[in-house]
Design a protein around this motif. Structure first.
Motif, mmCIF file in Angstrom:
data_model
loop_
_atom_site.group_PDB
_atom_site.id
_atom_site.type_symbol
_atom_site.label_atom_id
_atom_site.label_comp_id
_atom_site.label_asym_id
_atom_site.label_seq_id
_atom_site.Cartn_x
_atom_site.Cartn_y
_atom_site.Cartn_z
ATOM 1 N N ALA A 252 0.837 -1.206 0.000
ATOM 2 C CA ALA A 252 0.000 0.000 0.000
ATOM 3 C C ALA A 252 0.868 1.252 0.000
ATOM 4 N N CYS A 253 1.951 1.197 0.764
ATOM 5 C CA CYS A 253 2.853 2.348 0.866
ATOM 6 C C CYS A 253 3.486 2.664 -0.481
ATOM 7 N N ILE A 254 3.977 1.627 -1.149
ATOM 8 C CA ILE A 254 4.667 1.867 -2.410
ATOM 9 C C ILE A 254 3.688 2.158 -3.542
ATOM 10 N N SER A 255 2.474 1.643 -3.440
ATOM 11 C CA SER A 255 1.500 1.835 -4.513
ATOM 12 C C SER A 255 0.968 3.262 -4.588
ATOM 13 N N ARG A 256 1.111 4.034 -3.527
ATOM 14 C CA ARG A 256 0.591 5.393 -3.552
ATOM 15 C C ARG A 256 1.545 6.364 -4.239
ATOM 16 N N HIS A 257 2.762 5.904 -4.586
ATOM 17 C CA HIS A 257 3.760 6.852 -5.080
ATOM 18 C C HIS A 257 3.329 7.534 -6.369
ATOM 19 N N SER A 258 2.577 6.838 -7.222
ATOM 20 C CA SER A 258 2.193 7.470 -8.486
ATOM 21 C C SER A 258 1.164 8.580 -8.266
ATOM 22 N N TYR A 259 0.308 8.422 -7.237
ATOM 23 C CA TYR A 259 -0.637 9.508 -6.944
ATOM 24 C C TYR A 259 0.091 10.703 -6.326
ATOM 25 N N ASP A 260 1.066 10.427 -5.447
ATOM 26 C CA ASP A 260 1.859 11.516 -4.885
ATOM 27 C C ASP A 260 2.607 12.250 -6.000
ATOM 28 N N THR A 261 3.116 11.506 -6.974
ATOM 29 C CA THR A 261 3.750 12.125 -8.140
ATOM 30 C C THR A 261 2.783 13.063 -8.837
ATOM 31 N N TYR A 262 1.572 12.571 -9.086
ATOM 32 C CA TYR A 262 0.557 13.376 -9.767
ATOM 33 C C TYR A 262 0.289 14.681 -9.023
ATOM 34 N N ARG A 263 0.163 14.626 -7.705
ATOM 35 C CA ARG A 263 -0.161 15.827 -6.934
ATOM 36 C C ARG A 263 0.997 16.830 -6.927
ATOM 37 N N ILE A 264 2.214 16.323 -6.830
ATOM 38 C CA ILE A 264 3.371 17.223 -6.876
ATOM 39 C C ILE A 264 3.439 17.932 -8.223
ATOM 40 N N LEU A 265 3.314 17.161 -9.300
ATOM 41 C CA LEU A 265 3.468 17.733 -10.638
ATOM 42 C C LEU A 265 2.304 18.636 -11.019
ATOM 43 N N ALA A 266 1.126 18.383 -10.448
ATOM 44 C CA ALA A 266 -0.018 19.250 -10.729
ATOM 45 C C ALA A 266 0.225 20.667 -10.236
ATOM 46 N N ARG A 267 1.062 20.817 -9.214
ATOM 47 C CA ARG A 267 1.414 22.145 -8.716
ATOM 48 C C ARG A 267 2.397 22.841 -9.647
ATOM 49 N N ILE A 268 3.251 22.074 -10.288
ATOM 50 C CA ILE A 268 4.303 22.649 -11.103
ATOM 51 C C ILE A 268 3.844 22.883 -12.548
ATOM 52 N N GLN B 262 -7.261 -2.161 -14.314
ATOM 53 C CA GLN B 262 -6.899 -2.745 -13.025
ATOM 54 C C GLN B 262 -5.644 -2.118 -12.423
ATOM 55 N N GLY B 263 -5.171 -1.036 -13.035
ATOM 56 C CA GLY B 263 -3.974 -0.389 -12.518
ATOM 57 C C GLY B 263 -4.304 0.581 -11.402
ATOM 58 N N TYR B 264 -3.335 1.427 -11.063
ATOM 59 C CA TYR B 264 -3.534 2.396 -9.980
ATOM 60 C C TYR B 264 -2.819 3.686 -10.349
ATOM 61 N N PRO B 265 -3.182 4.828 -9.796
ATOM 62 C CA PRO B 265 -4.129 5.028 -8.688
ATOM 63 C C PRO B 265 -5.546 5.396 -9.135
ATOM 64 N N PHE B 266 -5.760 5.590 -10.467
ATOM 65 C CA PHE B 266 -7.042 6.122 -10.929
ATOM 66 C C PHE B 266 -8.002 5.049 -11.446
ATOM 67 N N ARG B 267 -7.499 3.838 -11.674
ATOM 68 C CA ARG B 267 -8.301 2.742 -12.236
ATOM 69 C C ARG B 267 -8.893 3.145 -13.595
ATOM 70 N N ARG B 268 -8.081 3.782 -14.420
ATOM 71 C CA ARG B 268 -8.562 4.220 -15.725
ATOM 72 C C ARG B 268 -8.709 3.042 -16.674
ATOM 73 N N ARG B 269 -9.712 3.142 -17.532
ATOM 74 C CA ARG B 269 -9.905 2.135 -18.565
ATOM 75 C C ARG B 269 -9.121 2.529 -19.808
ATOM 76 N N ALA B 270 -9.028 1.609 -20.753
ATOM 77 C CA ALA B 270 -8.171 1.809 -21.924
ATOM 78 C C ALA B 270 -8.448 3.131 -22.629
ATOM 79 N N GLY B 271 -9.727 3.469 -22.816
ATOM 80 C CA GLY B 271 -10.083 4.676 -23.535
ATOM 81 C C GLY B 271 -9.699 5.954 -22.815
ATOM 82 N N GLU B 272 -9.344 5.853 -21.548
ATOM 83 C CA GLU B 272 -8.976 7.024 -20.752
ATOM 84 C C GLU B 272 -7.462 7.186 -20.603
ATOM 85 N N ILE B 273 -6.701 6.293 -21.223
ATOM 86 C CA ILE B 273 -5.249 6.298 -21.055
ATOM 87 C C ILE B 273 -4.596 6.797 -22.344
ATOM 88 N N ASP B 274 -3.929 7.935 -22.261
ATOM 89 C CA ASP B 274 -3.265 8.525 -23.414
ATOM 90 C C ASP B 274 -2.142 7.624 -23.915
#
Length: 441
Positions: A316-332, A352-364
């Motif tokens: 759980a600890c390591i899986s949150r890193h991509s969301y923390d990345t998103y929040r940091i970069l959203a500021r910059i 089935q990925g993380y952190p947003f659980r996006r489906r194929a059509g939502e992934i650039d």
């Protein structure tokens, strides 16, 4: 110099499609926030150091330009710290053996990033005793004061730490503040310049000085300061230099992740070019690749370097890193796709990925490219729980993920076509020197 003064040539009215608008104060604030992650429990250290340094500088009558400089130097002073064990030394004791190592490392990072290079010497000497600094006649006298001021308020924050608990400032600091000042006074002339200690003591008489470091108020103060600085329009080369600084801090987290972000960036850019993306996209996908693991600074060293299987809590600890990345970069980069591309690199086409659980059509496509580059490079790199795989073994694993519907088939086909180049970018000894010549300039 002011955050905007070093780059007067950047005229927002002449912005090209490839240039990116960036508020440098917000970028420094976000980087300081990412440094907070290293300490796990010690948050806002860099912001408090910057806040206190600026208050003392203002009391001393330093000009606005120098007050901005010392604020940002204070926020960046620990940019050479990536590992939790080192951070604990810095925030639990006033002095310790080996403290200069992170100063040298941080100065080396800043030196090759022109937009932040004017902080290099402050960071280099911010743990040097005043008794030593004042004998270093080769250093500019103003620089000696700036570096020692950061050292003084950095250590003041260590003494403040017992009254910061659970994200709140204990009101008892109003009765304890005098003891902090007296402790610092006892170090005047040895660790700290006496004139700086006197100025700190004068500023510290005010309860407002201390209460302003309540986390909520401090964040409000930093946001308000950001509104005073106009955005810069940075060229792709300037943005790359800044992103390289960020990536070097992240990759220094562990010898097992050394160079990972830079190699992912190089592979991502190459694959995007092979897939016909335009130059502006190539510039941005490289930035996203450099920054995709920013959130890993929050992950404890022992989890990243664990040789065995992770527990449920560790995953759980390591899986949150991509969301923390998103929040940091959203500021910059609030007006670019960089936060999405970097923050979604662990999504997959099955949803089935993380952190947003996006489906194929939502992934650039760019996110799909970074995902493939990340897996490819990681499998070609030694990790504590396995040895690196051969290139062909890696391709077999990645193509199996395509068969399962997790990775983009077109991206993996491009990887197969560009296999030799991508292997070189992922593991070649000279690949980074060739791709990022600014690091060896």
């Amino acid at each position: 110099m002011l955050a905007t003064d070093h780059h007067k040539a950047a005229n927002p009215n002449k912005r090209t499609a490839a240039m990116i608008a960036l508020n440098l104060h917000d970028a420094i604030t976000a980087l300081s926030t990412s440094f907070d992650f290293v300490g796990i429990d010690e948050v806002q250290h860099g912001k408090r150091v910057g806040y206190m340094a600026r208050a003392v500088a203002h009391h001393l009558g330093w000009c606005d330009e120098q007050c901005w400089k010392i604020l940002h130097a204070g926020m960046l002073h620990d940019c050479g710290v990536s590992r939790v064990r080192e951070h604990r030394h810095l925030t639990e004791t006033l002095e310790w053996d080996g403290e200069e190592e992170h100063c040298i490392r941080g100065a080396n990072y800043l030196r090759v990033c022109p937009i932040l290079a004017h902080f290099t010497d402050i960071v280099r000497y911010h743990h040097t005793r005043w008794a030593v600094l004042e004998q270093m006649v080769e250093l500019d006298p103003v620089l000696r004061l700036e570096a020692n001021l950061v050292y003084l308020v950095d250590r003041a924050d260590v003494l403040l730490a017992p009254w910061l608990d659970g994200g709140r400032l204990d009101s008892a600091i109003m009765w304890e503040k005098d003891a902090i000042v007296e402790r610092l006074r006892g170090l005047a002339g040895t660790l700290f310049c006496p004139a700086l200690v006197d100025a700190f003591a004068a500023v510290a008489e005010s309860e407002a000085f201390w209460l302003g470091m309540e986390p909520l108020y401090l964040n409000e103060e930093m946001e308000a300061l950001g509104r005073q600085i106009p955005a810069l329009c940075l060229s792709p080369a300037e943005m790359r230099e800044l992103a390289l600084l960020f990536s070097r801090v992240v990759d220094a987290k562990s010898p097992y992740t050394d160079d990972h972000s830079r190699r992912v960036a190089a592979i991502s850019r190459h694959l995007a070019g092979a897939l016909g993306r335009d130059r502006d996209t190539l510039e941005m996908i490289e930035l996203a690749g450099l920054l995709h693991d920013m959130g890993k600074l929050r992950v404890p060293d022992e989890i990243i370097e664990k040789p065995g299987a992770l527990t449920r809590e560790e995953k759980a600890c390591i899986s949150r890193h991509s969301y923390d990345t998103y929040r940091i970069l959203a500021r910059i980069f609030p007006s670019t796709p960089i936060p999405d591309w970097a923050g979604a690199h662990h999504e997959n086409l099955l949803g089935q990925g993380y952190p947003f659980r996006r489906r194929a059509g939502e992934i650039d496509l760019e996110t799909r490219i970074i995902s493939v580059a990340d897996i490819f490079q990681a499998l070609l790199q030694d990790r504590p729980y396995r040895a690196r795989l051969s290139g062909e073994e890696v391709m077999q694993r990645i193509e199996a993920l395509v068969d399962e519907g997790r990775l983009d088939a077109a991206v993996v086909s491009a990887l197969r076509r560009e296999f030799d180049t991508c292997v070189h970018l992922a593991s070649g000894a000279d690949a980074l020197r060739d791709h990022f010549p600014e690091l060896t300039a």
